[in-house]
Write an enzyme that holds these catalytic residues in place. Structure first.
Site, PDB file in Angstrom:
ATOM      1  N   GLU A 130      36.185 -94.201  -6.212  1.00 60.09           N
ATOM      2  CA  GLU A 130      37.734 -94.724  -6.075  1.00 60.09           C
ATOM      3  C   GLU A 130      38.478 -93.501  -5.759  1.00 60.09           C
ATOM      4  OE1 GLU A 130      39.054 -97.799  -6.783  1.00 60.09           O
ATOM      5  OE2 GLU A 130      37.629 -98.871  -8.021  1.00 60.09           O
ATOM      6  N   HIS A 185      36.584 -97.348  -2.559  1.00 59.44           N
ATOM      7  CA  HIS A 185      37.595 -98.165  -2.624  1.00 59.44           C
ATOM      8  C   HIS A 185      38.776 -97.106  -3.007  1.00 59.44           C
ATOM      9  CE1 HIS A 185      35.696-102.087  -3.711  1.00 59.44           C
ATOM     10  NE2 HIS A 185      34.554-101.413  -3.761  1.00 59.44           N
TER      11      HIS A 185
END
Length: 212
Positions: free
Chosen positions: A118, A45
């Site tokens: 992330e 992400h």
């Protein structure tokens, strides 16, 4: 349709979340296949507020398992100058119960490791808050290559590869720069160096998995 697909892993709709439904079924089929060892799940992400790359992992009652899952992000921190282990956290927040990392962490066995990787939308920090380096397409690709390099280091470290992975110079690690993990910290993080929480973990098992 306005859904956050990473909150619907527990019960994805084949109509409203077709891609998620298909990926989940593929992972379940792989997990049930005795010829396949499903060892890693990494959901990737972009993060809109924090800098650097970092990971989210799970908390387990088994402290040994809890500590073992810290190995991969620690190795990645050594390989990637833009990856921050100090920003990596291990949690089981209720708001993230429907994420792939949380759902599969409760479904798969203790030889599988589930993470969210992330990476900042904006930049990574080198040498202090004033040394922000904007991410470029090449920098994102470099982090991907460093993830692949970390898999090689991980399997060499754990002696899980049955045969050599090809000729690799013994001095490869000496030639690589040794990066110091960045010290950026997020609020309320539970790190692998601390003891896991003693609350019970909800294992969100799919109703279709009556047998393994």
């Amino acid at each position: 349709m306005g859904f956050d697909l990473n909150r619907h892993w527990a019960n994805p709709s084949p109509w409203a979340h077709p891609t998620l439904h298909g990926v989940k079924q593929l992972i379940i089929d792989m997990y049930n296949n005795p010829k396949i060892n499903l060892e890693f799940y990494i959901d990737i992400h972009a993060h809109s507020t924090m800098m650097n790359g970092f990971m989210y992992g799970n908390i387990f009652e088994d402290e040994e398992r809890f500590q073992r899952q810290a190995v991969f992000p620690k190795l990645l921190c050594q390989n990637a100058e833009d990856f921050s282990y100090s920003s990596t956290s291990f949690n089981r927040d209720a708001v993230k119960a429907g994420t792939g990392r949380r759902f599969l962490g409760g479904l798969l066995n203790d030889t599988s490791y589930c993470y969210t990787l992330e990476v900042s939308f904006y930049s990574y920090i080198l040498g202090g808050p004033a040394s922000a380096v904007p991410y470029t397409e090449e920098a994102y690709m470099k982090l991907g290559r460093n993830v692949a390099r970390t898999f090689l280091d991980y399997y060499r470290l754990n002696s899980l590869v049955e045969r050599p992975l090809g000729t690799t110079p013994k001095t490869r690690k000496d030639k690589l720069p040794h990066f110091k993990c960045t010290a950026q910290r997020g609020p309320g993080n539970s790190h692998a160096g601390s003891k896991p929480e003693k609350r019970s973990q909800a294992h969100l098992k799919d109703q279709s998995l009556s047998t393994r």
